[in-house]
Design an enzyme around this catalytic site. Structure first.
Site, short mmCIF file in Angstrom:
data_model
loop_
_atom_site.label_atom_id
_atom_site.label_comp_id
_atom_site.label_asym_id
_atom_site.label_seq_id
_atom_site.Cartn_x
_atom_site.Cartn_y
_atom_site.Cartn_z
N ASP A 17 14.52 5.92 39.33
CA ASP A 17 14.11 7.06 40.16
C ASP A 17 15.18 8.15 40.15
OD1 ASP A 17 12.41 8.47 41.79
OD2 ASP A 17 12.94 7.41 43.63
N ASN A 65 1.55 7.67 40.20
CA ASN A 65 2.12 8.82 39.48
C ASN A 65 1.07 9.70 38.80
OD1 ASN A 65 5.14 7.00 38.51
ND2 ASN A 65 4.85 8.42 40.22
N TRP A 66 -0.17 9.19 38.63
CA TRP A 66 -1.24 10.04 38.07
C TRP A 66 -1.50 11.25 38.97
CZ3 TRP A 66 -2.47 9.19 33.22
CH2 TRP A 66 -2.50 7.90 32.71
N ARG A 191 13.02 2.18 49.10
CA ARG A 191 11.67 1.62 49.23
C ARG A 191 11.25 0.99 47.91
NH1 ARG A 191 10.92 7.23 50.15
NH2 ARG A 191 10.49 8.33 48.21
N SER A 193 7.91 1.11 46.64
CA SER A 193 6.89 1.91 45.95
C SER A 193 5.93 1.06 45.10
CB SER A 193 7.55 3.01 45.11
OG SER A 193 8.36 3.84 45.91
C1 IPE Z 1 8.47 4.92 41.69
O1 IPE Z 1 9.06 6.16 41.82
C2 IPE Z 1 7.71 4.84 40.39
C3 IPE Z 1 8.55 4.79 39.21
C4 IPE Z 1 9.83 4.72 39.16
C5 IPE Z 1 7.82 4.80 37.96
P1 IPE Z 1 8.34 7.36 42.60
O2 IPE Z 1 9.29 8.47 42.59
O3 IPE Z 1 6.99 7.61 42.03
O4 IPE Z 1 8.17 6.72 44.06
P2 IPE Z 1 7.99 7.44 45.46
O5 IPE Z 1 6.83 8.37 45.32
O6 IPE Z 1 9.26 8.19 45.74
O7 IPE Z 1 7.77 6.33 46.43
C1 IPE Z 2 11.40 8.76 38.24
O1 IPE Z 2 11.89 9.99 38.58
C2 IPE Z 2 10.47 8.82 37.05
C3 IPE Z 2 9.06 8.58 37.37
C4 IPE Z 2 8.56 8.24 38.51
C5 IPE Z 2 8.11 8.75 36.26
P1 IPE Z 2 11.12 10.98 39.54
O2 IPE Z 2 10.29 11.88 38.70
O3 IPE Z 2 10.37 10.24 40.59
O4 IPE Z 2 12.32 11.80 40.18
P2 IPE Z 2 12.43 12.35 41.67
O5 IPE Z 2 12.20 11.20 42.60
O6 IPE Z 2 11.41 13.41 41.80
O7 IPE Z 2 13.83 12.87 41.75
MG MG Z 3 10.84 9.66 42.47
#
Ligand code: IPE
Ligand code: IPE
Ligand code: MG
Length: 247
Positions: A17, A65-66, A191, A193
């Site tokens: 993340d 993430n979609w 968290r 997630s």
């Molecule tokens: C969790 O990260 C999913 C992945 C690392 C692929 P997110 O950035 O999507 O999670 P939330 O939305 O902060 O909980």
């Molecule tokens: C994790 O980085 C990668 C994916 C969830 C695909 P993020 O894109 O969630 O990065 P932040 O949380 O917005 O910094």
């Molecule tokens: Mg993130």
């Protein structure tokens, strides 16, 4: 300092993340953060193996993430396909077995094709496995598993009276994979997630402030060292685990 080999967690899972924040801090588009994140996937794959890890699971794309902007989702899928194309040779050369968890059948056709090819060409390697969680989410995984299990019961392949975690868990996306011993999340969020909710029932969690593109082998060593300071009790008492020290 690397942890002593005997205490290296066999299965490490990482919630990668912080790509977006890494880019934002530099005034760059989010996708630049993802690009750098892919570089970290590369280095971490080999760093984990160097440190003695046997299985590395990386949360790369969640079902949720979609819902991100279409442009970002599209760029992530393109990046994934590019990554797989570039890594195939390296995985074969360096004997990395690739596996996936998640609803990969919903990914773009080009990504699916690369995944199939890479998994097929690396399926005989059994020293080190990289598991990519793609279009993964624990709740969906459980519902899918419950459906398959019910179908198996209806077909007489499973007996409802013999239901146990051992029999049911084989229907999860993780199938015969071992549970994670250590789960790391970068970026300072604390968290889960929707990641490996059931499989991580007894995992140790380490949350680190470092943003994923900045994550290094030294950070992985730090997390492993932290894991080594923990006592995994699995419901027992400390005295039961260390009978000699209790006297
Ligand atoms: C969790 O990260 C999913 C992945 C690392 C692929 P997110 O950035 O999507 O999670 P939330 O939305 O902060 O909980
Ligand atoms: C994790 O980085 C990668 C994916 C969830 C695909 P993020 O894109 O969630 O990065 P932040 O949380 O917005 O910094
Ligand atoms: Mg993130």
């Amino acid at each position: 300092m690397p942890a002593p080999a005997e205490n290296v967690p066999p299965h490490v899972a990482i919630i990668m993340d912080g790509n977006g924040r890494w880019a934002k801090q530099r005034g760059l588009p989010r996708i630049e953060g993802h690009r750098r994140g892919v570089e970290t996937v590369r280095t971490t794959t080999f760093a984990a193996r160097d440190l003695g890890v046997r299985m590395l699971t990386l949360y790369a794309f969640s079902i949720e993430n979609w819902k991100r902007p279409q442009e970002e989702v599209g760029a992530l899928m393109t990046l994934l396909e590019y990554y797989l194309k570039k890594e195939l040779e390296t995985f074969v050369r360096d004997r990395v077995r690739l596996r996936t968890i998640g609803r990969t059948e919903e990914l773009p056709a080009g990504v699916q094709k690369m995944l199939r090819t890479t998994m097929e060409e690396t399926k005989h390697f059994n020293d080190y496995t990289l598991v990519l969680a793609l279009n993964y989410g624990s709740r969906t995984e459980v519902v899918d598993a419950a459906r398959s299990y019910a179908a198996a019961v209806a077909a007489g392949k499973e007996k409802l009276n013999d239901s146990s975690w051992g029999t049911f868990s084989r229907y999860l996306s993780t199938g015969d994979m071992p549970d994670p011993d250590l789960v790391i999340r970068t970026s300072g969020e604390t968290r889960i997630s929707n990641f490996l909710l059931l499989q991580a029932a007894y995992a140790e969690f380490v949350f680190m402030p470092v943003l994923w593109p900045d994550f290094t082998k030294a950070d992985l060593s730090t997390a492993i060292a932290e894991y080594n300071r923990r006592e995994r009790r699995f419901g027992l008492t400390s005295e039961q685990l260390k009978p000699a020290a209790a006297k």
